[in-house]
Design an enzyme around this catalytic site. Structure first.
Site, PDB file in Angstrom:
ATOM      1  N   VAL A 192     -23.188  20.207  49.209  1.00  0.00           N
ATOM      2  CA  VAL A 192     -24.030  20.472  50.269  1.00  0.00           C
ATOM      3  C   VAL A 192     -24.122  22.305  50.817  1.00  0.00           C
ATOM      4  O   VAL A 192     -23.024  22.484  49.755  1.00  0.00           O
ATOM      5  CB  VAL A 192     -23.195  19.894  51.018  1.00  0.00           C
ATOM      6  CG1 VAL A 192     -24.854  20.562  52.703  1.00  0.00           C
ATOM      7  CG2 VAL A 192     -23.848  18.510  51.820  1.00  0.00           C
ATOM      8  N   ASP A 205     -25.306  24.196  48.538  1.00  0.00           N
ATOM      9  CA  ASP A 205     -24.868  24.977  47.015  1.00  0.00           C
ATOM     10  C   ASP A 205     -26.493  25.912  46.759  1.00  0.00           C
ATOM     11  O   ASP A 205     -26.142  26.677  45.333  1.00  0.00           O
ATOM     12  CB  ASP A 205     -24.182  24.306  46.039  1.00  0.00           C
ATOM     13  CG  ASP A 205     -25.344  23.014  45.726  1.00  0.00           C
ATOM     14  OD1 ASP A 205     -26.627  23.289  46.231  1.00  0.00           O
ATOM     15  OD2 ASP A 205     -26.022  21.802  44.971  1.00  0.00           O
ATOM     16  N   ASP A 229     -36.541  18.681  44.889  1.00  0.00           N
ATOM     17  CA  ASP A 229     -35.452  19.231  45.664  1.00  0.00           C
ATOM     18  C   ASP A 229     -34.777  17.892  45.957  1.00  0.00           C
ATOM     19  O   ASP A 229     -35.520  17.094  46.948  1.00  0.00           O
ATOM     20  CB  ASP A 229     -35.761  20.205  46.573  1.00  0.00           C
ATOM     21  CG  ASP A 229     -35.192  20.859  47.127  1.00  0.00           C
ATOM     22  OD1 ASP A 229     -33.500  20.884  46.332  1.00  0.00           O
ATOM     23  OD2 ASP A 229     -34.798  21.063  48.411  1.00  0.00           O
ATOM     24  N   HIS A 270     -26.574  15.956  50.710  1.00  0.00           N
ATOM     25  CA  HIS A 270     -25.327  15.081  51.642  1.00  0.00           C
ATOM     26  C   HIS A 270     -25.319  13.872  51.214  1.00  0.00           C
ATOM     27  O   HIS A 270     -26.228  12.920  50.439  1.00  0.00           O
ATOM     28  CB  HIS A 270     -25.758  14.801  52.899  1.00  0.00           C
ATOM     29  CG  HIS A 270     -25.404  15.930  54.114  1.00  0.00           C
ATOM     30  ND1 HIS A 270     -26.526  17.761  53.697  1.00  0.00           N
ATOM     31  CD2 HIS A 270     -24.686  16.588  55.662  1.00  0.00           C
ATOM     32  CE1 HIS A 270     -26.196  18.890  54.564  1.00  0.00           C
ATOM     33  NE2 HIS A 270     -24.669  17.804  55.238  1.00  0.00           N
ATOM     34  N   LEU A 325     -28.978 -24.079  67.565  1.00  0.00           N
ATOM     35  CA  LEU A 325     -27.518 -23.588  67.271  1.00  0.00           C
ATOM     36  C   LEU A 325     -26.601 -24.962  67.180  1.00  0.00           C
ATOM     37  O   LEU A 325     -27.257 -26.393  66.806  1.00  0.00           O
ATOM     38  CB  LEU A 325     -27.419 -22.910  68.519  1.00  0.00           C
ATOM     39  CG  LEU A 325     -28.157 -21.121  68.861  1.00  0.00           C
ATOM     40  CD1 LEU A 325     -28.249 -20.888  70.222  1.00  0.00           C
ATOM     41  CD2 LEU A 325     -27.309 -20.051  67.870  1.00  0.00           C
ATOM     42  N   GLY A 370     -27.890 -30.282  69.143  1.00  0.00           N
ATOM     43  CA  GLY A 370     -28.278 -31.460  68.534  1.00  0.00           C
ATOM     44  C   GLY A 370     -28.774 -31.760  67.544  1.00  0.00           C
ATOM     45  O   GLY A 370     -29.605 -32.912  67.379  1.00  0.00           O
ATOM     46  N   SER A 385     -28.020 -23.130  59.350  1.00  0.00           N
ATOM     47  CA  SER A 385     -29.603 -22.488  58.514  1.00  0.00           C
ATOM     48  C   SER A 385     -30.404 -21.369  59.357  1.00  0.00           C
ATOM     49  O   SER A 385     -30.612 -21.440  59.649  1.00  0.00           O
ATOM     50  CB  SER A 385     -30.685 -22.810  58.098  1.00  0.00           C
ATOM     51  OG  SER A 385     -30.901 -24.239  58.880  1.00  0.00           O
TER      52      SER A 385
END
Length: 631
Positions: free
Chosen positions: A34, A36, A111, A115, A470, A474, A543
């Site tokens: 950074v 330079d 360029d 960072h 979920l 069931g 899944s």
């Protein structure tokens, strides 16, 4: 000539443009730590080579007054910082590409950001470059980011480095300072296999040794930066590589012409040369090399041409033509370095799309061997994921064989990108290290009894009923009822239940995101085998991820995968909590629990939809049976 075509010092005459047209192009990038001076250096090259237009100068002057850091002087760094955030923060975020030219050569310069969080952008910029200008602030010497960018350049195959030691004016142009930095860098980079390292002392702000030699460094007997960039030879290597021609499209304007269009990736081919279609092994000879400006006797790296052949052989987009005596490898498994470039982490077992040249198929990372610490190039424990900006050495498997070279042999045909199958975003860049030879020893064994015969014996159409939802929705209860009904009707079935499978086949897996992906991959493979046996397979698994459910769907033939979405609200599932799992998850005793601290991605268009908050399990099973009977 319009005012926009005037440079800061006057017009570029037509003769100069004509001379430039005959010059080759050098693609290089600037990188380093950074602040330079990367952007300032490129701005200085553009300014001193007189390729900044007057309207750009006026804009630059205005921006310099608002955001500049060089007092009353024009801040040349702002010439490349096109994003408002870059100008306001004084940093480079994205890769900025600029074109300029001298009497000897044309240049495309990238360029790249300094960072760490933008390392992926730097890697992207390096992938198309022949040379890297690595800047070092003379006050600070070799820093961590210098090492990081040097390693990435080496990995990506940039073989020529210019070590630009900048801000020498702040160190009184000391030769001692310069020599120490050069020695430190070469000691660090000796294992990176750079073909050349050229060190130049300079001041980008004031132009010392950038375009012309400076009298402030009488102890330096090398060229200016621009002189070195003008003279270095980086093109002969591409021409000396084996001929590679990725077919971009089949050119068939009429019944009398059939050619194959694309850009020569490497090497040279002549009319009359024998070529091979890498994947099929079919051969023919080049009949003609066609361009908009007429036929050519030969085609070399970088030229866009249409090739016609003497024989009618099957060729399509994605095929790779090569000279018969120098064929690429064709394989469906490789080991490769992957630079991960996405905020969503890579997971072993998850399918992606690999794009290699004009070839594009599904690919899966099957193993992550190790990660690479980009600060010192050492290996570290891999785990099963890669995060943003991490580099890993992986095994990959493809849905179909691809033609390629190793990256060390040929950067153009040994590199690839990975694409997310849903967002269509590029998530990684990859470098082929070698093909896995074991893949060449594994072949499909022909069998006399196939899926059709097994299904006919059972008098049914094999399929997979994939229950998803979920925990507590069931799924298992409904799947069990559906199997009982199918069995009662004389069907041959098998139920794969999530809990039961984890007692055997998947007992080695946990519940992390990666283990969930592998859990579903294995179940998908087992379900596919059972469908091949002619069975109706029922699977009851949470899944949670769309990607893995789609992966299983694509393992099977059209019409064999029925997604059954058991849509039960989280609050209903949690109220049931038959196994007490939700309570433990809320107490923090169970980690990575779907719906609590791990996501569930609901199906968008399932084949069958049921909601057990509104209907009984028996009614849901009857609905599913009725839907199947309509097929």
């Amino acid at each position: 000539m319009s005012e926009q075509m005037m440079t800061a010092s006057g017009a570029l005459d037509g003769g100069k443009f004509a001379r430039q047209e005959s010059r080759d192009i050098l693609r290089f990038l600037t990188c380093g730590s950074v602040d330079d001076g990367k952007s300032t250096l490129i701005g200085r090259l553009l300014y001193d080579s007189k390729t900044i237009f007057e309207d750009q100068m006026r804009s630059l002057e205005a921006v310099s007054k608002k955001h500049g850091t060089t007092g009353d002087d024009i801040d040349l760094a702002l010439l490349l910082d096109g994003l408002q955030a870059e100008q306001e923060q004084g940093i480079t975020i994205d890769v900025a590409y600029r074109f300029f030219a001298s009497d000897k050569r044309k240049f495309v310069v990238a360029d790249t950001p300094g960072h760490e969080q933008y390392t992926r952008n730097m890697a992207t910029g390096a992938s198309n470059c022949d040379l890297a200008v690595i800047l070092i602030d003379a006050r600070k010497g070799v820093l961590t980011q210098t090492r990081r960018h040097s390693f990435i350049n080496s990995l990506i195959g940039v073989r020529h480095v210019v070590l630009a030691i900048n801000k020498m004016d702040l160190m009184d142009f000391s030769q001692e300072v310069f020599d120490k930095i050069v020695d430190d860098y070469k000691a660090f980079a000796q294992g990176f296999e750079f073909e050349s390292i050229m060190a130049v002392p300079l001041s980008a702000r004031y132009g010392d040794n950038v375009v012309v030699k400076s009298d402030k460094t009488p102890w330096y007997d090398g060229p200016s930066l621009l002189s070195y960039l003008e003279d270095i030879d980086v093109e002969s290597a591409d021409r000396s590589l084996p001929f590679r021609f990725p077919v971009q499209w089949v050119n068939r304007p009429n019944l009398n012409f059939r050619g194959f269009s694309g850009t020569v990736a490497s090497g040279i081919a002549h009319v009359g040369d024998e070529v091979v279609v890498a994947k099929s092994g079919k051969t023919s000879r080049i009949k003609s090399i066609v361009t908009m400006d007429g036929d050519l006797p030969e085609a070399e790296a970088g030229e866009a041409v249409t090739i016609t052949l003497e024989d009618e052989i099957d060729i399509s987009r994605g095929d790779l033509l090569a000279l018969t005596q120098h064929r690429p490898q064709v394989t469906d498994q490789i080991s490769a370095h992957i630079i991960w470039m996405d905020n969503s982490r890579m997971m072993v077992g998850r399918p992606y799309i690999i794009k290699m040249g004009t070839q594009q198929v599904q690919a899966t990372v099957t193993d992550l061997k190790h990660k690479i610490d980009v600060n010192d190039a050492t290996h570290k424990d891999a785990g099963k994921t890669l995060e943003l900006n991490e580099i890993g050495f992986c095994n990959l498997s493809f849905a179909q064989p691809l033609a390629m070279d190793t990256y060390e042999e040929n950067r153009k045909t040994g590199s690839f990108i990975l694409i997310d199958r849903f967002s269509n975003q590029t998530v990684a860049a990859g470098l082929v290290w070698f093909g896995l030879r074991r893949a060449e020893n594994i072949h499909w064994q022909a069998v006399d009894i196939d899926k059709k015969a097994r299904a006919a014996q059972k008098g049914q159409t094999p399929k997979v009923l994939w229950f998803t939802g979920l925990s507590g929705s069931g799924k298992s209860t409904i799947a069990n009822l559906v199997e009982k009904k199918l069995h009662g009707e004389g069907h041959h079935t098998y139920l794969l239940d999530g809990d039961n499978v984890r007692h055997g086949l998947n007992r080695d897996l946990g519940f992390t995101d990666v283990d969930r992906v592998e859990n579903i991959r294995r179940i998908g493979e087992v379900a596919k085998l059972m469908v091949d046996a002619g069975l109706i397979v029922l699977t009851a698994f949470i899944s949670p991820y769309v990607a893995e459910r789609r992966m299983v769907r694509e393992m099977l033939e059209d019409g064999e995968f029925f997604e059954v979405y058991v849509d039960t609200p989280l609050e209903v599932c949690e109220a049931r909590d038959v196994k007490g799992l939700y309570a433990k998850a809320r107490e923090g005793k169970i980690k990575n629990f779907t719906g609590i601290d791990s996501p569930y991605e609901a199906p968008v268009q399932p084949e069958i939809y049921v909601n057990t908050a509104e209907m009984s399990a028996e009614a849901a099973a009857d609905l599913i049976i009725a839907a199947l009977e309509k097929e």
